[in-house]
Design an enzyme around this catalytic site. Sequence first.
Site, short mmCIF file in Angstrom:
data_model
loop_
_atom_site.label_atom_id
_atom_site.label_comp_id
_atom_site.label_asym_id
_atom_site.label_seq_id
_atom_site.Cartn_x
_atom_site.Cartn_y
_atom_site.Cartn_z
N THR A 74 10.72 14.21 -12.99
CA THR A 74 10.49 12.88 -13.58
C THR A 74 9.03 12.75 -14.00
O THR A 74 8.72 12.35 -15.13
CB THR A 74 10.86 11.76 -12.59
OG1 THR A 74 12.24 11.88 -12.25
CG2 THR A 74 10.60 10.38 -13.18
N ASN A 153 22.66 17.77 -16.90
CA ASN A 153 22.90 17.60 -15.47
C ASN A 153 24.30 17.09 -15.16
O ASN A 153 24.73 17.16 -14.01
CB ASN A 153 21.86 16.64 -14.88
CG ASN A 153 21.72 15.38 -15.68
OD1 ASN A 153 21.34 15.42 -16.86
ND2 ASN A 153 22.03 14.25 -15.08
N GLN A 181 17.76 21.68 -14.74
CA GLN A 181 19.03 22.23 -14.28
C GLN A 181 19.18 23.71 -14.64
O GLN A 181 20.10 24.38 -14.17
CB GLN A 181 20.21 21.45 -14.89
CG GLN A 181 20.30 20.02 -14.42
CD GLN A 181 20.78 19.87 -12.98
OE1 GLN A 181 21.31 20.79 -12.37
NE2 GLN A 181 20.56 18.70 -12.42
N SER A 201 11.89 21.24 -11.41
CA SER A 201 11.81 20.53 -10.14
C SER A 201 12.29 21.43 -9.01
O SER A 201 13.31 22.11 -9.14
CB SER A 201 12.67 19.27 -10.21
OG SER A 201 12.60 18.56 -8.99
N HIS A 203 13.59 20.68 -6.01
CA HIS A 203 14.77 20.34 -5.21
C HIS A 203 16.10 20.59 -5.91
O HIS A 203 17.16 20.41 -5.31
CB HIS A 203 14.69 18.90 -4.69
CG HIS A 203 15.02 17.82 -5.67
ND1 HIS A 203 16.25 17.21 -5.70
CD2 HIS A 203 14.28 17.24 -6.63
CE1 HIS A 203 16.24 16.28 -6.65
NE2 HIS A 203 15.07 16.28 -7.23
N THR A 242 -4.57 15.13 -4.63
CA THR A 242 -4.57 16.29 -3.73
C THR A 242 -3.24 17.02 -3.81
O THR A 242 -2.18 16.40 -3.75
CB THR A 242 -4.82 15.81 -2.28
OG1 THR A 242 -6.09 15.16 -2.25
CG2 THR A 242 -4.82 16.98 -1.30
N CYS A 328 25.30 5.67 -10.93
CA CYS A 328 25.33 4.43 -11.70
C CYS A 328 24.40 3.42 -11.06
O CYS A 328 24.36 3.28 -9.85
CB CYS A 328 26.75 3.89 -11.75
SG CYS A 328 26.99 2.74 -13.09
C1 LIG Z 1 17.15 15.83 -11.30
C2 LIG Z 1 16.72 15.82 -12.71
C3 LIG Z 1 15.53 15.18 -13.10
C4 LIG Z 1 14.64 14.45 -12.12
O1 LIG Z 1 13.99 15.35 -11.29
P1 LIG Z 1 13.14 14.84 -10.04
O2 LIG Z 1 12.41 16.04 -9.57
O3 LIG Z 1 14.15 14.35 -9.04
O4 LIG Z 1 12.24 13.76 -10.51
C5 LIG Z 1 15.17 15.23 -14.44
N1 LIG Z 1 15.93 15.86 -15.35
C6 LIG Z 1 17.08 16.48 -15.01
C7 LIG Z 1 17.88 17.16 -16.06
C8 LIG Z 1 17.51 16.48 -13.70
O5 LIG Z 1 18.66 17.07 -13.37
#
Ligand SMILES: *Cc1c(COP(=O)(O)O)cnc(C)c1O
Length: 401
Positions: A74, A153, A181, A201, A203, A242, A328
Amino acid sequence: MGKEVYFDNHATTPVDPRVVEAMLPYFTEKFGNAASKSHRFGWEAERAVETARRQVAALIGAEAREIVFTSGATESNNLALKGVAERYAGQGDHLITALTEHKAVLDPCRALERRGYRVTYLPVDREGLLDPDDVRKAITPRTILISVMYANNEIGVVQPIAEIGRIAREHGVLFHTDATQAVGKIPVDVNRDAVDLLSLSAHKMYGPKGVGALYVRHRDRQVELAAQMDGGGHERGVRSGTLNVPGIVGLGEACAICQQEMPQEAERLRRLRDRLKTLLESGLEEVYVNGSMERRLPNNLNMSFLYVEADALLVALKDIALSTGSACTSAIPEPSHVLRALHLPEGRAQSAVRFGLGRFNTEEEVDYVAARVIEAVTKLRELSPLYELARGGSPNASGPS
Ligand SMILES: *Cc1c(COP(=O)(O)O)cnc(C)c1O
């Protein structure tokens, strides 16, 4: 019964135990601030951050100095879109994106529109794919940035990124892709794909939450950004604050594992995904895949079960983590903007369920989930007068009239 199964790996993934292991020392004995230049604690942290920077860069064919660490995709998307828009405002005020982007791209675009920028939101075809020619036609002399996600996603479709990259380059327009993704799941290369900025990202790829990166092209073209976070001048002044050293170490390790294991893991997940699809299709009638099956992430299946409300299905399968498209925000369940953009036939969007497979899912789980879905869909359809009508029978007469 009651076995829990996690099939929502597009929402987030569990952290790989090897990633946890790599991170742990950076919470305790190696707790230094990577910006501390005068002692061992700082040097140790900085060294770990630079190792991670190389690991992230290697996974996407970039150079280490082209990686900016952030708090996640994000933030990376916000930095890319707003950072480019502000920095290149003197050259133009127009951006191009797609209707099926993640909210973390669409919302910054809306914010830019409120500031006077113009944004073109391109449609997709019934398969969820963008036509590169539409991108070409949308470019004007005022266009400064094209932003198209690598893989969706919700429906997992993989956009023609290299073609769009080539078009952007031909027209001298910067190209950003939200590859959250795709990175770690399919081969991504910023040079092959002519990408100038790329968001990822941790996670979504078996790393920790709250850490990510933005790739910013530097090798052959110096892409500049207006910082969105001012402060100590970290990350070459682009992103102050940081550094999250344990998180960054985790992201780096997650990237290294993905790079190492991607070919085998992608193949394994593709086989499991196809098995799930085959089982559902042979156990149920009137089921349809949403989005292109050919150009798709190996771990994604998005399927509609006609005459069944996806929300009701998820309630019936509470112990199985699934999703009805993107989360949603309103109380009224409404088909997601992605499914709406596909212009699906009647009843398809409301009955769509997303299956997101991941590293820790097994064939046994696929068989279990398929059986449970078939059972639940069959039951729900028995209660559905619409289903009875569609089958040419009379509506279920057992209830009160
Ligand atoms: C999960 C996702 C995000 C957001 O990622 P975060 O690290 O949770 O902010 C943005 N774009 C896509 C395509 C995602 O699947």
